[in-house]
Design a protein around this motif. Structure first.
Motif, PDB file in Angstrom:
ATOM      1  N   LYS A 182       0.912  -1.033  -0.004  1.00  0.00           N
ATOM      2  CA  LYS A 182       0.139   0.128  -0.238  1.00  0.00           C
ATOM      3  C   LYS A 182       0.767   1.392  -0.091  1.00  0.00           C
ATOM      4  CE  LYS A 182      -2.492   1.258   3.609  1.00  0.00           C
ATOM      5  NZ  LYS A 182      -3.504   1.711   4.523  1.00  0.00           N
ATOM      6  N   GLY A 183       0.822   2.122  -1.113  1.00  0.00           N
ATOM      7  CA  GLY A 183       1.263   3.223  -1.067  1.00  0.00           C
ATOM      8  C   GLY A 183       0.760   4.536  -0.980  1.00  0.00           C
ATOM      9  N   PRO A 184       1.161   5.686  -1.106  1.00  0.00           N
ATOM     10  CA  PRO A 184       0.494   6.999  -0.815  1.00  0.00           C
ATOM     11  C   PRO A 184      -0.784   7.272  -1.086  1.00  0.00           C
ATOM     12  CG  PRO A 184       2.788   7.155  -1.985  1.00  0.00           C
ATOM     13  CD  PRO A 184       2.249   5.771  -2.007  1.00  0.00           C
ATOM     14  N   ASN A 185      -1.676   7.897   0.023  1.00  0.00           N
ATOM     15  CA  ASN A 185      -2.829   8.419  -0.171  1.00  0.00           C
ATOM     16  C   ASN A 185      -3.871   7.256  -0.486  1.00  0.00           C
ATOM     17  OD1 ASN A 185      -1.705  11.002  -0.375  1.00  0.00           O
ATOM     18  ND2 ASN A 185      -1.293  10.487  -2.296  1.00  0.00           N
ATOM     19  N   THR A 190      -5.708  -2.758  -1.185  1.00  0.00           N
ATOM     20  CA  THR A 190      -6.232  -3.653  -2.349  1.00  0.00           C
ATOM     21  C   THR A 190      -5.061  -4.118  -3.173  1.00  0.00           C
ATOM     22  OG1 THR A 190      -5.958  -1.478  -3.884  1.00  0.00           O
ATOM     23  CG2 THR A 190      -7.964  -1.958  -2.835  1.00  0.00           C
ATOM     24  N   GLU A 191      -3.861  -4.167  -2.492  1.00  0.00           N
ATOM     25  CA  GLU A 191      -2.552  -4.712  -3.228  1.00  0.00           C
ATOM     26  C   GLU A 191      -2.552  -6.345  -3.187  1.00  0.00           C
ATOM     27  OE1 GLU A 191      -1.704  -3.877   1.339  1.00  0.00           O
ATOM     28  OE2 GLU A 191      -2.790  -3.042  -0.309  1.00  0.00           O
ATOM     29  N   PRO A 212       7.856  -4.790  -8.790  1.00  0.00           N
ATOM     30  CA  PRO A 212       7.081  -4.796  -7.433  1.00  0.00           C
ATOM     31  C   PRO A 212       6.845  -3.409  -7.365  1.00  0.00           C
ATOM     32  CG  PRO A 212       9.380  -5.048  -6.837  1.00  0.00           C
ATOM     33  CD  PRO A 212       9.280  -4.909  -8.356  1.00  0.00           C
ATOM     34  N   GLY A 213       5.366  -3.110  -7.303  1.00  0.00           N
ATOM     35  CA  GLY A 213       4.957  -1.406  -7.158  1.00  0.00           C
ATOM     36  C   GLY A 213       4.045  -1.296  -5.869  1.00  0.00           C
ATOM     37  N   PHE A 214       3.665  -0.112  -5.597  1.00  0.00           N
ATOM     38  CA  PHE A 214       2.712   0.191  -4.593  1.00  0.00           C
ATOM     39  C   PHE A 214       1.332   0.489  -5.330  1.00  0.00           C
ATOM     40  CE2 PHE A 214       6.992   1.617  -3.215  1.00  0.00           C
ATOM     41  CZ  PHE A 214       7.220   1.115  -1.835  1.00  0.00           C
ATOM     42  N   THR A 215       0.387   0.569  -4.505  1.00  0.00           N
ATOM     43  CA  THR A 215      -0.779   1.057  -4.905  1.00  0.00           C
ATOM     44  C   THR A 215      -0.604   2.588  -4.371  1.00  0.00           C
ATOM     45  OG1 THR A 215      -1.952   0.320  -2.817  1.00  0.00           O
ATOM     46  CG2 THR A 215      -2.361  -1.043  -4.482  1.00  0.00           C
ATOM     47  N   PRO A 223      -4.648  18.166  -1.534  1.00  0.00           N
ATOM     48  CA  PRO A 223      -3.254  17.455  -0.904  1.00  0.00           C
ATOM     49  C   PRO A 223      -3.025  16.221  -1.221  1.00  0.00           C
ATOM     50  CG  PRO A 223      -4.701  18.805   0.646  1.00  0.00           C
ATOM     51  CD  PRO A 223      -5.412  18.541  -0.499  1.00  0.00           C
ATOM     52  N   ASN A 224      -1.526  15.991  -1.511  1.00  0.00           N
ATOM     53  CA  ASN A 224      -1.194  14.609  -1.762  1.00  0.00           C
ATOM     54  C   ASN A 224      -0.007  14.445  -1.090  1.00  0.00           C
ATOM     55  OD1 ASN A 224      -3.085  13.325  -4.033  1.00  0.00           O
ATOM     56  ND2 ASN A 224      -2.736  15.561  -4.325  1.00  0.00           N
ATOM     57  N   SER A 225       0.195  13.375  -0.315  1.00  0.00           N
ATOM     58  CA  SER A 225       1.535  12.882   0.224  1.00  0.00           C
ATOM     59  C   SER A 225       2.377  12.175  -0.706  1.00  0.00           C
ATOM     60  CB  SER A 225       1.414  12.094   1.440  1.00  0.00           C
ATOM     61  OG  SER A 225       0.575  10.853   1.196  1.00  0.00           O
ATOM     62  N   THR A 226       3.442  11.782  -0.486  1.00  0.00           N
ATOM     63  CA  THR A 226       4.475  11.100  -1.440  1.00  0.00           C
ATOM     64  C   THR A 226       4.862  10.001  -0.786  1.00  0.00           C
ATOM     65  OG1 THR A 226       6.209  11.197  -3.057  1.00  0.00           O
ATOM     66  CG2 THR A 226       6.473  12.389  -0.872  1.00  0.00           C
ATOM     67  N   TYR A 227       5.664   9.160  -1.519  1.00  0.00           N
ATOM     68  CA  TYR A 227       6.379   7.784  -0.952  1.00  0.00           C
ATOM     69  C   TYR A 227       7.451   8.204   0.170  1.00  0.00           C
ATOM     70  CZ  TYR A 227       5.307   6.062  -5.591  1.00  0.00           C
ATOM     71  OH  TYR A 227       4.653   5.526  -6.662  1.00  0.00           O
TER      72      TYR A 227
END
Length: 317
Positions: A182-185, A190-191, A212-215, A223-227
């Motif tokens: 699970k990634g930002p925001n 759902t990963e 391999p990635g992040f959702t 406003p959005n956060s990042t990795y």
């Protein structure tokens, strides 16, 4: 006596003429055979790069698609899933086909174990993975990236890839992609299960590049956060002991703000690279891309971006 000499001389001439003719026939046959071989042999001849676990840049350089090892030179086709999209991709000059895999009727009463080419929410398709691979392998030299949207599709798909590889059919790089953390925001999980996904790759089809990635979720003008460093370290820990090459797909619009984390990630292994991807409405900045380009090696970053951003970036890079 004179007749004997004449006959002997005539026979010698015929023998010489026959020898010359035979030599010419053999030479012509060899030339024709070589020409036919040149026309029909596979485009990739170096076994070190004509394999599913080969470096994508080495492969594309070997078949003459790129001049040197630079991820910016690689071109992509997104969601080549339906037969119509697949044919359009095969008829294009792109170098790597990206397609999505799930199982037929996913999470319904009609669910089967048949891998199909579809991106959620679609759960049916006119194209199975088997049909897709047969078409791609028969009519192109394009690299392959398969994005798995459900764990249920992974096992049967890797079995099929292994069978085709053992039959000598897959002589090109294959990337196996799934969002495993699970990634930002992202508010809910759902990963794809990371442990099971990586274990299946090791068990069934280890000779591939893992992606391999992040959702992620990005909403423009909100406003959005990042990795975070913690996210990146967790991902690196998952793949650190694996033998495969690893390319981490990262959302381009979020990457510049988290660059110290990704710079650290790339420094951990020569096996690692990044693939920057762009959401359809993501406002990716050319300035941010140039910063990333200036602070990494050309072979470390692939750029899977939309126009006009990609062309603008290439003009300045």
């Amino acid at each position: 006596m004179s007749c004997k000499k004449c006959c002997s001389s005539s026979q010698t001439k015929w023998i010489l003429a026959g020898s010359v003719s035979m030599t010419l026939v053999l030479a012509i046959s060899m030339i024709l055979g070589l020409t036919l071989y040149q026309r029909t042999r596979p485009g990739c001849e170096n076994d070190a790069v004509c394999r599913p676990d080969a470096d994508m840049l080495d492969y594309l350089q070997n078949i003459g698609q790129i001049s040197h090892r630079d991820g910016l030179l690689v071109t992509w086709y997104h969601a080549a899933n339906s037969k119509k999209e697949m044919e359009a991709a095969l008829n294009s000059d792109v170098m790597v086909l990206e397609a999505d895999v799930t199982v037929e009727g996913f999470n319904t009463a009609n669910e089967t174990e048949v891998p199909i080419m579809a991106h959620p929410p679609a759960i049916y398709s006119d194209n199975t993975l088997k049909e897709w691979l047969e078409a791609v392998l028969a009519s192109s030299q394009k690299g392959i990236k398969l994005d798995f949207k459900s764990l249920k599709a992974v096992g049967p798909s890797l079995d099929l890839l292994r069978q085709l590889t053992e039959a000598g059919r897959i002589r090109r790089p294959v990337w196996i992609n799934a969002d495993i953390l699970k990634g930002p925001n992202v508010p809910i999980s759902t990963e794809v299960n990371a442990t099971q996904f990586l274990a299946l790759v090791q068990e069934k089809y280890p000779k591939a590049t893992i992606s391999p990635g992040f959702t992620t979720l990005y909403v423009h003008q909100l406003p959005n956060s990042t990795y975070t460093q913690a996210m990146v370290e967790t991902m690196e820990e998952l793949v650190r002991a694996l033998p495969q090459k690893v390319t981490f797909p990262m959302r381009a619009v979020m990457t510049r703000a988290a660059w110290p984390h990704f710079s650290w990630l790339l420094s951990q292994s020569e096996r690692y690279s990044l693939t920057l991807w762009q959401g359809a409405s993501d406002p990716v900045s050319v300035e941010d891309l140039l910063f990333i380009r200036d602070n990494s090696a050309p072979h470390q970053i692939y750029y899977d971006l939309f126009e006009p951003v990609l062309s603008q970036f290439k003009q300045l890079a």
